[in-house]
Scaffold this motif. Structure first.
Motif: not given
Length: 552
Positions: A355-362, A371-381, A503-513
């Motif tokens: 799923y690493s390159q999956d670009d489907s939406f929703p 994608d969440l795992r890619q942004v979070m560090g090893p100590e993040d919660i 702050k509010g955000y809305r994802v409108e494409a897979a590349s946004d996240l």
């Protein structure tokens, strides 16, 4: 009162006792019957966190206890305040998180008659705590508080309850807190350690199943060394994530879904399960050992629970790191890990990476979590709420360290993520914290985002938005091939966040996240990201699970 002469009122002595226990925060709401306690807190070192709902207060104390090993404290008034508190208290109790709940109460002179908002709270909290009691005389306060914390923090940890009548709270008392005990470790017997080493050495295809008890017992380093030296693959429960790094070549990641998955093949093949810190409440043994035929070695800080599918051939009861170290010293297991288990890990990882390159939406839930795992560090919660997304978080969010993905899987109460994230950020202000929730769970305690803003705990809330109770619909579709009564509409989550000063955000494409998530985590205020999610993946997974065949 005259504090210089040692005379205070009961509420003031109670706060002194809480300070003595090392309490840093009390989460709760003010009420008429806890006014004396609130007055005592004004001059205390303890910070009172005013929440927007008692359930949120209890969840904050719950997660605080789970992350620190020290009892989190929550406070409510009597009646409806106390009943609101109960869900979070029950969650802590079944999840093994130390918690002390304190409730205000009517005066003792009103308890013998029908009285406004009066309920027998000691009796009411009894079934959802390890211990529930009332301060009936001012002089017993130090003993009762010390006992409460000792009971809450002693293995297996859980919730306790103290009820304080308002007239008792105001009475004068002379006393001082009791000294905290020094916890002494208990060690497993030489006989059980020797026998365990022999049983493990004889096994052909052993498998380690590790649970939250290993995290509570600080056994991560010992468990990783044990598995590495003996070449035994490891599966963790939802609440055992991170005990062994997910990158370790013997890590088979998470078990506990209510359906078959790749790891089920490992249980089908094993001739010995080594259960380390495994709590049956996390994942019923009937799911992985339905006929009780798999031999089990139980390694834990307390004896095994009774279950017809969990009857160990041997129990090693005592300090878990010490037990693992001593068994390792005695075990004579020279074999390499089962090649099948190594192949199983490759299949699990390939399923994750696809799923690493999956670009489907929703977004598919697998891609969102990848994608969440890619942004979070090893100590993040990451704090997961309860719902369909919890299943995907359990399966796809992997951890390097213990207590970096918090999932409630004992009581499994919806609404825990946002309050839990507040507690996590208070404890670890320098770590990234993300609350992962469905739109159903979000609306249960979203009011606590105001609390987060007010107390200065900036974290990010990810909303899996599908307009319904996705987990229940998943189960309905599996059982009845249709769904009913699970759909609803939502507010505009971006405007909702902005209306609160967030702050509010809305994802409108897979590349946004990923860029949105990075930006949100850099904010000095809490942020909310609304993510449309494609839960058709739920049924596709069920179909795949039903078609799963293990090559033996």
């Amino acid at each position: 009162m005259d504090p210089q002469n040692g005379q205070v009122n009961t509420a003031e002595l109670l706060i002194q006792c809480l300070e003595n226990e090392g309490v840093r925060y009390i989460f709760g709401l003010p009420g008429e019957e806890n006014l004396q306690v609130l007055a005592a807190l004004e001059s205390s070192s303890i910070q009172f966190i005013t929440t927007r709902h008692e359930q949120g207060a209890a969840f904050m104390a719950d997660v605080y206890g789970r992350l620190t090993g020290r009892a989190g404290v929550c406070l409510s008034t009597l009646g409806p305040g106390a009943t609101n508190l109960m869900t979070g208290v029950a969650d802590a109790n079944l999840d093994g998180a130390p918690l002390v709940a304190i409730t205000g109460q009517v005066g003792t002179d009103r308890m013998h008659i029908e009285s406004h908002q009066y309920l027998d709270l000691v009796a009411m909290f009894g079934p959802v705590t390890k211990w529930s009691s009332q301060i009936v005389r001012p002089s017993i306060t130090p003993e009762l508080v010390r006992r409460a914390f000792k009971r809450a923090e002693t293995e297996k940890p859980g919730a306790v309850h103290i009820d304080l009548p308002e007239n008792i709270a105001a009475m004068p008392v002379t006393g001082k807190p009791l000294k905290r005990d020094t916890k002494e470790k208990t060690y497993a017997s030489y006989h059980s350690v020797n026998e365990a080493a022999a049983v493990i050495s004889r096994a052909t295809n052993p498998l380690i199943l590790v649970g939250n008890g290993a995290i509570r017992g600080h056994a991560s380093e010992a468990l990783t060394e044990f598995a590495t030296q003996l070449n035994i693959p490891v599966a963790n429960t939802f609440m055992g994530k991170g005990v062994i790094p997910y990158t370790h070549p013997l890590a088979l990641w998470t078990v506990g879904l209510q359906q078959r998955d790749y790891i089920s093949c490992g249980f089908d093949r094993t001739d010995l399960v080594i259960a380390v810190g495994y709590d049956l409440i996390e994942y019923s043994p009937k799911r992985w050992n339905p006929d009780g035929s798999i031999p089990i070695v139980h390694i834990g800080s307390s004896p095994a629970e009774v279950d017809s599918s969990y009857i160990p051939v041997l129990e090693v009861v005592g300090d878990i790191p010490d037990a693992l170290t001593e068994i390792l010293r005695r075990a004579d297991r020279q074999g390499k890990p089962d090649p099948y288990a190594i192949g199983l890990r490759a299949d699990i990882r390939a399923d994750y990476e696809q799923y690493s390159q999956d670009d489907s939406f929703p977004l598919r839930p697998q891609k969102l979590i990848y994608d969440l795992r890619q942004v979070m560090g090893p100590e993040d919660i990451a704090i997961s709420d309860v719902g369909a997304h919890k299943m995907w978080m359990a399966r796809h969010y992997h951890c390097d360290r213990p207590n970096t993905c918090i999932i409630s899987n004992g009581f499994a109460a919806m609404g825990i993520a946002i309050p839990g994230a507040i507690a996590a950020k208070l404890i670890y202000p320098d770590r990234k914290v993300v609350a992962v929730t469905g739109d159903g769970g979000f609306m249960m305690n979203c009011q606590e985002l105001e609390t987060a803003l007010r107390v200065g705990t900036p974290f990010v809330t990810l909303i899996f938005n599908d307009g319904g109770y996705g987990l229940i619909e998943w189960k309905q579709q599996n059982q009845f091939k249709r769904s009913a009564f699970v759909h609803f509409s939502n507010p505009d989550f971006v405007k909702f966040a902005e209306s609160m000063g967030l702050k509010g955000y809305r994802v409108e494409a897979a590349s946004d996240l990923i860029p949105m998530l990075k930006d949100a985590l850099a904010q000095e205020v809490p942020a909310v990201i609304d993510i449309p999610v494609d839960y058709r993946e739920n049924l596709l997974f069920s179909q795949k699970s039903g078609d799963l065949h293990c090559a033996m």
